[in-house]
Design a protein around this motif. Structure first.
Motif, PDB file in Angstrom:
ATOM      1  N   TYR A 258       0.840  -1.208   0.000  1.00  0.00           N
ATOM      2  CA  TYR A 258       0.000   0.000   0.000  1.00  0.00           C
ATOM      3  C   TYR A 258       0.875   1.257   0.000  1.00  0.00           C
ATOM      4  O   TYR A 258       0.606   2.220  -0.723  1.00  0.00           O
ATOM      5  N   VAL A 277     -10.309   0.383   1.135  1.00  0.00           N
ATOM      6  CA  VAL A 277      -8.899   0.024   1.209  1.00  0.00           C
ATOM      7  C   VAL A 277      -8.771  -0.956   2.374  1.00  0.00           C
ATOM      8  O   VAL A 277      -9.064  -0.621   3.517  1.00  0.00           O
ATOM      9  N   ASP A 288       0.095   5.655   7.654  1.00  0.00           N
ATOM     10  CA  ASP A 288      -0.746   4.997   6.655  1.00  0.00           C
ATOM     11  C   ASP A 288      -2.132   5.632   6.622  1.00  0.00           C
ATOM     12  O   ASP A 288      -2.740   5.762   5.556  1.00  0.00           O
ATOM     13  N   PHE A 292      -3.944   7.650   3.585  1.00  0.00           N
ATOM     14  CA  PHE A 292      -5.313   7.306   3.191  1.00  0.00           C
ATOM     15  C   PHE A 292      -6.152   8.572   3.018  1.00  0.00           C
ATOM     16  O   PHE A 292      -6.848   8.748   2.011  1.00  0.00           O
ATOM     17  N   HIS A 293      -6.106   9.464   3.985  1.00  0.00           N
ATOM     18  CA  HIS A 293      -6.867  10.715   3.901  1.00  0.00           C
ATOM     19  C   HIS A 293      -6.436  11.546   2.692  1.00  0.00           C
ATOM     20  O   HIS A 293      -7.265  12.211   2.059  1.00  0.00           O
ATOM     21  N   PHE A 296      -7.473   9.139  -1.015  1.00  0.00           N
ATOM     22  CA  PHE A 296      -8.741   8.490  -1.330  1.00  0.00           C
ATOM     23  C   PHE A 296      -9.905   9.431  -1.046  1.00  0.00           C
ATOM     24  O   PHE A 296      -9.868  10.249  -0.126  1.00  0.00           O
ATOM     25  N   CYS A 300     -14.748   6.743   1.131  1.00  0.00           N
ATOM     26  CA  CYS A 300     -13.932   5.534   1.123  1.00  0.00           C
ATOM     27  C   CYS A 300     -13.675   5.079   2.564  1.00  0.00           C
ATOM     28  O   CYS A 300     -13.573   5.903   3.485  1.00  0.00           O
ATOM     29  N   LEU A 302     -11.260   2.754   5.233  1.00  0.00           N
ATOM     30  CA  LEU A 302     -10.018   2.027   5.495  1.00  0.00           C
ATOM     31  C   LEU A 302     -10.339   0.910   6.482  1.00  0.00           C
ATOM     32  O   LEU A 302     -10.811   1.169   7.584  1.00  0.00           O
ATOM     33  N   SER A 321     -13.146   7.906   5.664  1.00  0.00           N
ATOM     34  CA  SER A 321     -12.185   8.861   5.111  1.00  0.00           C
ATOM     35  C   SER A 321     -12.142  10.163   5.894  1.00  0.00           C
ATOM     36  O   SER A 321     -11.149  10.881   5.836  1.00  0.00           O
TER      37      SER A 321
END
Length: 620
Positions: A258, A277, A288, A292-293, A296, A300, A302, A321
């Protein structure tokens, strides 16, 4: 899980579920790779031809079948074909070292190996080195008979029949195979389907090796739900562009892969189609979540999952998200259906909330055990004393339950080390390192100092173009970690070595350079008097360094309380003074300790002899 769903698991198998999906969605894309695009109808027919070839030559006995193929359409067709023929499939990663593949084949004692023309020479070489009591036959997909039927073989298979063997590393270096059956795999897929809300319109990314236990949730999560499976070998590169181009909706991988994905991704919400994800297999960090923020789109999710090949996923943590996260590492989270987590002490007793214990998973949906290793199976899979169907698997992992029931994963129990009499979990130190500015990833292992005492060695990789300053890291960690948890050495690497499953290959970590003075704020300044030279020599011998400067700070050099006890005892004996560790920590440089010694001696020297004493210890 409802009672009808449980009853359904007793009757269904992977082939029957896939055939149902193929009947409902015959013209929908089932599998898309760089070279092939197969509808459900075409995939089913291709798998059926392979199944008939296996049945024609080898019958329908429950026996192991190895698959030696590249990631892509051939291995998925062979996997489904093998299952339709009632075999126990062993997907192999053709990129593994030759000796490792031969060891797996020798351990598995497979009766049949499916390959293709590209891998046929490798297959023959492996079989020659596998030391199998009965070398398996080779079935070449590029040389199948033309008269094979493509209709469903309609073989009646029990849900309790073994379906797959996934090989993992053993603590002794001998690979061990984990045996799953149809019932367990379907239960795991059912959980994945509900947790990720997989629907026919979804596009799932398969970027992990089909030889790993994580892959079956992705493969069958797509193919048993009418969704499409999009396959890319990430070693080919271009992962970010591929993910965007294929409009994948569910991305699943280890945190390591990732991070590689996002390192090559443009800024902003680069993947607007991804709605989930899903990370598993390693600890996910606060960085991580930050990535992600940043990459995506709103909406979304996580999902951080914790599981083993033996149990399937048994915990999950979901973060939207727009959700805030302040911890250093993402927790394992909350229970999965039908998977009870127990935390046990070394005597097998439950530990209280907030205490650290070994994670044990109790469920009726566990792997059968280890292939051809009954003693290890009995050791790790405990039967229900009351005779119930549920068994308890001892994971060898450590965890801690919060008051709200959230599980924190703390690493392997067998990685626990004792430093200066204190038990230390390297995973906790790794988490602290990942929380430091400029650090992308970290691994911590135990080593030994010059005296043979256990010390921690930290391996770190920089985030982007960041410069890693080991001294700054040590000082940052010193603010939050107790002394036994502070690494004695820091090694900066471009990337941590990885196993084929994406986990850190700790055996491949390079040894630290020993004897070298660490980079400090001040340049090296040699001792300036006989007394300073004596003190510096004791420091160097105790800390395992070739040189120590007169202005070097004791703790910046990696010294701790035990080192301090050794140093003051040796220096005191040589100088005829009684010192304590507090004296050293109060005068933490060679020059300062020499001055303290001089002042202590001067207080007892008659004035007439003081001038001679000062001459002895003055800088030369």
């Amino acid at each position: 899980m409802s009672e009808p769903q449980r009853r359904d698991l007793e009757d269904a198998t992977i082939p029957t579920r896939f055939e149902q999906a193929a009947g409902r969605f015959p013209d929908r894309p089932a599998l898309v790779s760089a070279t092939r695009r197969l509808t459900y109808r075409a995939l089913n027919r291709a798998a059926n031809r392979i199944a008939h070839a296996v049945l024609r030559q080898y019958g329908d006995a429950e026996e192991p079948l190895a698959l030696l193929l590249d990631p892509g359409a051939p291995i998925i067709c062979a996997l489904l074909g093998g299952l339709k023929a009632g075999k126990v499939c062993i997907p192999l990663d053709a990129t593994l070292p030759h000796a490792r593949l031969a060891a797996i084949l020798g351990e598995a004692q497979a009766h049949l190996l499916i390959t293709d023309a590209a891998h046929h020479p490798l297959a023959e070489g492996l079989l020659a080195d596998a030391r199998a009591t009965r070398p398996p036959s080779i079935l070449d997909l590029d040389a199948l008979p033309a008269d094979l039927p493509d209709a469903d073989p309609c073989l009646r298979i029990s849900a309790r029949r073994a379906s797959a063997i996934y090989y993992t590393s053993g603590s002794t270096g001998r690979p061990k195979g984990v045996v799953r059956d149809h019932r367990m795999q379907l239960h795991t897929v059912a959980y994945t389907t509900r947790r990720l809300r997989i629907e026919p319109a979804d596009r799932l990314a398969l970027v992990v090796s089909p030889s790993t236990g994580m892959s079956d949730q992705i493969i069958f999560g797509a193919l048993l739900n009418g969704a499409s499976l999009h396959i890319l070998d990430p070693r080919a590169g271009g992962l970010a562009a591929w993910l965007h181009r294929t409009r994948v909706t569910v991305y699943a991988s280890t945190p390591t892969l990732y991070r590689e994905l996002l390192a090559g991704a443009p800024g902003g919400h680069a993947f607007p189609d991804v709605r989930v994800v899903w990370l598993s297999g390693e600890t996910a960090s606060r960085d991580d979540v930050t990535r992600f923020h940043a990459h995506f789109a709103p909406g979304c999710l996580l999902v951080n999952a914790l599981g083993t090949v033996e149990t399937g996923d048994f915990r999950h943590f979901v973060l939207p998200s727009d959700g805030e996260f302040t911890g250093l590492t993402v927790p394992a989270g909350y229970p999965a259906p039908d998977k009870e987590v127990l935390l046990l002490d070394p005597a097998g007793r439950a530990v209280p909330t907030g205490a650290v214990g070994e994670i044990a998973v109790r469920s009726a949906y566990l792997a059968r055990g280890y292939w051809r290793r009954p003693a290890l199976t009995a050791q790790r899979f405990l039967t229900d004393p009351a005779g119930g169907e549920a068994r308890t698997y001892l994971t060898g992992d450590l965890g801690r339950l919060r008051a709200d029931g959230c599980l924190e994963y703390l690493g392997r129990a067998d990685r626990q080390v004792k430093i200066r009499g204190h038990r230390v979990e390297p995973a906790e130190v790794e988490a602290a390192l990942r929380g430091c500015a400029g650090i992308a990833d970290a691994a911590v292992v135990a080593g030994a100092d010059a005296a043979g005492e256990a010390r921690l060695i930290a391996y770190v990789t920089p985030a982007g173009a960041a410069h890693v300053d080991p001294l700054a890291l040590r000082r940052t960690l010193r603010r939050t970690l107790p002394a036994p948890m502070l690494p004695a050495a820091f090694v900066v690497l471009d990337a941590l070595p990885r196993t084929p499953t994406g986990k850190v290959d700790r055996a491949a970590l390079p040894p630290p350079v020993t004897g070298r003075r660490p980079d400090l704020d001040l340049p090296f300044e040699p001792p300036a008097s006989e007394l300073e030279r004596l003190v510096a020599s004791v420091w160097a011998a105790t800390l395992g360094l070739a040189t120590v400067g007169r202005r070097d700070d004791f703790t910046d050099l990696g010294g701790d309380s035990l080192d301090a006890m050794r140093i003051v005892a040796r220096v005191g004996a040589l100088c005829g003074e009684e010192l304590s560790p507090a004296d050293l920590f109060g005068s933490p440089t060679v020059a300062a300790l020499a001055v303290a010694l001089l002042q202590r001696r001067a207080a007892r020297v008659p004035p007439a002899a003081l001038e001679q004493l000062l001459a002895e210890v003055a800088p030369s």
